[in-house]
Motif scaffolding. Structure first.
Motif, PDB file in Angstrom:
ATOM      1  N   HIS A 119       0.863  -1.192   0.000  1.00 36.60           N
ATOM      2  CA  HIS A 119       0.000   0.000   0.000  1.00 36.60           C
ATOM      3  C   HIS A 119       0.887   1.225   0.000  1.00 36.60           C
ATOM      4  CE1 HIS A 119      -2.695   3.210   1.397  1.00 36.60           C
ATOM      5  NE2 HIS A 119      -3.629   2.504   0.793  1.00 36.60           N
ATOM      6  N   HIS A 120       0.970   1.880  -1.152  1.00 33.55           N
ATOM      7  CA  HIS A 120       1.765   3.110  -1.231  1.00 33.55           C
ATOM      8  C   HIS A 120       0.814   4.240  -1.628  1.00 33.55           C
ATOM      9  CE1 HIS A 120       6.010   4.812  -1.698  1.00 33.55           C
ATOM     10  NE2 HIS A 120       5.201   5.834  -1.928  1.00 33.55           N
ATOM     11  N   PHE A 121      -0.041   4.586  -0.714  1.00 31.18           N
ATOM     12  CA  PHE A 121      -0.945   5.756  -0.764  1.00 31.18           C
ATOM     13  C   PHE A 121      -2.207   5.582  -1.614  1.00 31.18           C
ATOM     14  CE2 PHE A 121       3.020   8.691  -0.103  1.00 31.18           C
ATOM     15  CZ  PHE A 121       3.078   8.330   1.222  1.00 31.18           C
ATOM     16  N   THR A 122      -2.211   4.750  -2.625  1.00 33.57           N
ATOM     17  CA  THR A 122      -3.389   4.690  -3.494  1.00 33.57           C
ATOM     18  C   THR A 122      -4.357   3.596  -3.035  1.00 33.57           C
ATOM     19  OG1 THR A 122      -2.271   3.164  -4.991  1.00 33.57           O
ATOM     20  CG2 THR A 122      -2.135   5.512  -5.521  1.00 33.57           C
ATOM     21  N   ASN A 123      -5.650   3.845  -3.273  1.00 36.70           N
ATOM     22  CA  ASN A 123      -6.683   2.867  -2.933  1.00 36.70           C
ATOM     23  C   ASN A 123      -7.543   2.594  -4.154  1.00 36.70           C
ATOM     24  OD1 ASN A 123      -6.369   2.707   0.061  1.00 36.70           O
ATOM     25  ND2 ASN A 123      -6.675   4.908  -0.183  1.00 36.70           N
ATOM     26  N   PRO A 124      -7.925   1.341  -4.365  1.00 37.73           N
ATOM     27  CA  PRO A 124      -8.914   1.090  -5.419  1.00 37.73           C
ATOM     28  C   PRO A 124     -10.157   1.927  -5.139  1.00 37.73           C
ATOM     29  CG  PRO A 124      -8.141  -0.979  -4.441  1.00 37.73           C
ATOM     30  CD  PRO A 124      -7.587   0.129  -3.601  1.00 37.73           C
ATOM     31  N   LEU A 125     -10.841   2.339  -6.196  1.00 36.46           N
ATOM     32  CA  LEU A 125     -12.047   3.155  -6.000  1.00 36.46           C
ATOM     33  C   LEU A 125     -13.070   2.452  -5.128  1.00 36.46           C
ATOM     34  CD1 LEU A 125     -12.431   4.745  -9.546  1.00 36.46           C
ATOM     35  CD2 LEU A 125     -11.887   5.917  -7.387  1.00 36.46           C
ATOM     36  N   TRP A 126     -13.156   1.127  -5.264  1.00 38.33           N
ATOM     37  CA  TRP A 126     -14.171   0.419  -4.473  1.00 38.33           C
ATOM     38  C   TRP A 126     -13.841   0.469  -2.981  1.00 38.33           C
ATOM     39  CZ3 TRP A 126     -12.610  -3.939  -1.724  1.00 38.33           C
ATOM     40  CH2 TRP A 126     -11.447  -4.589  -2.152  1.00 38.33           C
ATOM     41  N   ILE A 127     -12.564   0.588  -2.651  1.00 39.13           N
ATOM     42  CA  ILE A 127     -12.192   0.769  -1.239  1.00 39.13           C
ATOM     43  C   ILE A 127     -12.507   2.200  -0.804  1.00 39.13           C
ATOM     44  CG2 ILE A 127     -10.133   1.105   0.226  1.00 39.13           C
ATOM     45  CD1 ILE A 127     -10.835  -1.759   0.240  1.00 39.13           C
ATOM     46  N   ALA A 128     -12.088   3.167  -1.630  1.00 35.16           N
ATOM     47  CA  ALA A 128     -12.322   4.578  -1.276  1.00 35.16           C
ATOM     48  C   ALA A 128     -13.811   4.837  -1.113  1.00 35.16           C
ATOM     49  CB  ALA A 128     -11.733   5.486  -2.356  1.00 35.16           C
ATOM     50  N   ASP A 129     -14.612   4.271  -2.008  1.00 35.22           N
ATOM     51  CA  ASP A 129     -16.049   4.553  -1.973  1.00 35.22           C
ATOM     52  C   ASP A 129     -16.772   3.835  -0.832  1.00 35.22           C
ATOM     53  OD1 ASP A 129     -15.717   6.248  -4.056  1.00 35.22           O
ATOM     54  OD2 ASP A 129     -16.308   4.823  -5.611  1.00 35.22           O
ATOM     55  N   ALA A 130     -16.088   2.865  -0.271  1.00 38.73           N
ATOM     56  CA  ALA A 130     -16.691   2.181   0.889  1.00 38.73           C
ATOM     57  C   ALA A 130     -16.191   2.775   2.204  1.00 38.73           C
ATOM     58  CB  ALA A 130     -16.369   0.684   0.823  1.00 38.73           C
ATOM     59  N   GLY A 131     -15.586   3.978   2.120  1.00 40.10           N
ATOM     60  CA  GLY A 131     -15.151   4.641   3.359  1.00 40.10           C
ATOM     61  C   GLY A 131     -13.644   4.678   3.527  1.00 40.10           C
ATOM     62  N   GLY A 132     -12.916   4.072   2.588  1.00 39.62           N
ATOM     63  CA  GLY A 132     -11.452   4.118   2.639  1.00 39.62           C
ATOM     64  C   GLY A 132     -10.909   3.611   3.965  1.00 39.62           C
ATOM     65  N   TRP A 133      -9.852   4.246   4.436  1.00 39.03           N
ATOM     66  CA  TRP A 133      -9.180   3.738   5.641  1.00 39.03           C
ATOM     67  C   TRP A 133      -9.861   4.175   6.938  1.00 39.03           C
ATOM     68  CZ3 TRP A 133      -5.656  -0.062   6.197  1.00 39.03           C
ATOM     69  CH2 TRP A 133      -5.134  -0.573   5.019  1.00 39.03           C
ATOM     70  N   GLU A 134     -11.001   4.820   6.809  1.00 38.22           N
ATOM     71  CA  GLU A 134     -11.794   5.070   8.015  1.00 38.22           C
ATOM     72  C   GLU A 134     -12.768   3.930   8.264  1.00 38.22           C
ATOM     73  OE1 GLU A 134     -13.124   9.217   8.933  1.00 38.22           O
ATOM     74  OE2 GLU A 134     -12.602   9.465   6.815  1.00 38.22           O
ATOM     75  N   ALA A 135     -13.046   3.163   7.228  1.00 36.87           N
ATOM     76  CA  ALA A 135     -14.013   2.079   7.372  1.00 36.87           C
ATOM     77  C   ALA A 135     -13.312   0.862   7.975  1.00 36.87           C
ATOM     78  CB  ALA A 135     -14.600   1.722   6.008  1.00 36.87           C
ATOM     79  N   PRO A 136     -13.833   0.329   9.067  1.00 35.67           N
ATOM     80  CA  PRO A 136     -13.156  -0.801   9.710  1.00 35.67           C
ATOM     81  C   PRO A 136     -12.974  -1.987   8.744  1.00 35.67           C
ATOM     82  CG  PRO A 136     -14.998  -0.027  11.050  1.00 35.67           C
ATOM     83  CD  PRO A 136     -15.039   0.753   9.779  1.00 35.67           C
TER      84      PRO A 136
END
Ligand code: IFM
Length: 444
Positions: A119-136
């Motif tokens: 993990h080098h800063f980028t997130n798949p859109l499906w992760i970002a749209d599900a709350g990203g790194w705030e979502a447990p």
């Protein structure tokens, strides 16, 4: 003096010598992640630069690795782009998987040991749209991805970094608001750091389990890359600058690196919700300390710009102080944990290459001094092999041993003199007169 005559100038064998890059910064064509979406926002990126092509490393990786090999590197740090490998939840993309196998095969052919970041800063859109790194739920999703990669690539990869700079990732995106998701909320930033650290603990174990199956008997090294920064009160006499500096140092440097000791995450800054969490999987989850080191800042309390370079400092192209001497202190701090230390990033944004040659020699000196003081320094991965997409700074920060002309569709690479300095260092595995000469002639 010839280094063969001076053991104090020699590095141990084996020692990792190389450079690095991350997928989004070099590959080009990463459009299924949150960074690409962020780049589309007017004003988000300096000069409206875009990662659309970046260095075109996705197609040119083999010739890029040939450059590194010709410079006597024996290791290379790269990241796998999660949004390519798993573009939708649970759907793993065969072409992307094959691509990274080809990348690893190429590294092996060139004699470069891969140091892979997941993990080098980028997130798949499906992760970002599900709350990203705030979502447990993201913790479990990332650990599944880490397990998948270790199962798939474990036979080829002995060195792993789970996440890169959780503290930078969180503060830039959730506190300063200059990276996705563009928020300004310290409480949320602390929660993000905690989730990344928790994810690291679980991923650490998953990677070891899978690598033990994929490469029985081989030692696998798993860590995360920790950005350590020097922080000093801008006005040494000012109690508020000192207090602010104390809090920042505690959360940014110390709390993050200490979490693995007892498996306790404890993050706080004034005015934000404290995060305290027990994560048994995090305890001991560090085989080496992956140190990213660049600079130091003067801390000024209640200022619109709370981090400024100290008066008289030599600055790089991004306005960061060039302070290679601080690397020794950072290595000593990293060494307190009794683990081997690998410098996973160290470099200078310096388009004219006026500062970098000296900085590489100074980094070698710092490593030798730290080793003499008992720190088990095992590698140096310069940031970066190529000029690349420096996030919100676009192509303004040129960190490469090789310059890339981003105005030319062919993206030609040009070797900087500093590449010669690192090359001689890596070839000799020692700080020799030839290394110093290369640095001196580069800046003459
Ligand atoms: O380019 C970045 C890298 O992605 C993470 N560490 C710091 C580097 C320079 O800013």
């Amino acid at each position: 003096m010839d280094a063969t005559l001076d053991p104090a100038m020699q590095f141990p064998t084996p020692f990792l010598w190389g450079a690095g890059g991350s997928a989004h910064q070099v590959e080009g064509g990463n459009r299924a992640n949150d960074w690409w979406r962020f780049e589309q926002m007017p004003g988000a990126i300096r000069h409206c630069d875009s990662s659309a092509v970046a260095c075109d490393h996705y197609t040119r990786f083999d010739s890029d690795f040939a450059l590194a090999a010709a410079d006597h590197h024996n290791a290379h740090r790269l990241s796998f782009e999660w949004s390519r490998i798993e573009p939708e939840r649970g759907r793993y993309d065969a072409a992307a998987i094959a691509h990274y196998h080809a990348v690893l095969d190429s590294l092996a052919r060139h004699g470069l040991a891969p140091v892979v970041t997941l993990h080098h800063f980028t997130n798949p859109l499906w992760i970002a749209d599900a709350g990203g790194w705030e979502a447990p739920g993201t913790i479990a999703r990332f650990v599944e991805f880490a397990r998948f990669c270790a199962r798939e690539y474990g036979a080829q990869v002995a060195w792993w970094c789970t996440v890169n700079e959780p503290e930078v990732f969180a503060f830039r995106g959730w506190s300063e608001g200059i990276w996705p998701p563009g928020l300004r909320d310290n409480s949320r930033a602390l929660a993000v750091i905690a989730n990344q650290l928790e994810a690291h603990g679980h991923a650490y174990r998953a990677i070891h389990e899978e690598c033990a199956r994929a490469a029985p008997g081989r030692t696998t090294h798993v860590s995360f890359a920790k950005h350590r920064v020097g922080l000093v009160p801008l006005r040494a006499w000012h109690p508020l600058d000192r207090l602010q500096c104390h809090f920042e140092n505690r959360v940014f440097n110390e709390a993050v690196e200490q979490a693995h000791c007892e498996g306790v995450i404890d993050l706080s800054v004034p005015g934000a919700k404290r995060v305290k969490r027990q994560v048994p999987e995090l305890r001991g989850a560090l085989d080496f300390y992956g140190l990213n080191w660049y600079t130091r800042w003067g801390v000024k309390a209640f200022a619109s710009e709370p981090h400024v370079a100290l008066p008289g400092a030599v600055l790089n192209d991004l306005g960061w102080e060039l302070w290679p001497e601080g690397l020794e202190a950072a290595l000593r701090a990293a060494g307190r944990f009794g683990k081997p230390v690998v410098i996973t990033e160290n470099g200078v944004a310096d388009a004219t290459d006026a500062l970098r040659p000296h900085a590489i020699v100074a980094a070698a000196q710092a490593m030798l001094r730290a080793r003499a003081a008992g720190v088990d320094v095992r590698g140096y991965l310069h940031w970066s092999l190529l000029d690349n997409f420096e996030w919100a700074e676009g192509y303004h920060g040129c960190f490469g041993l090789y310059a890339v002309d981003f105005g030319d569709p062919a993206r030609p690479r040009t070797r900087r003199r500093s590449a010669e300095v690192l090359s001689r260092l890596a070839q000799a595995n020692a700080l020799t007169d030839a290394v110093r000469d290369a640095a001196a002639s580069a800046v003459a």
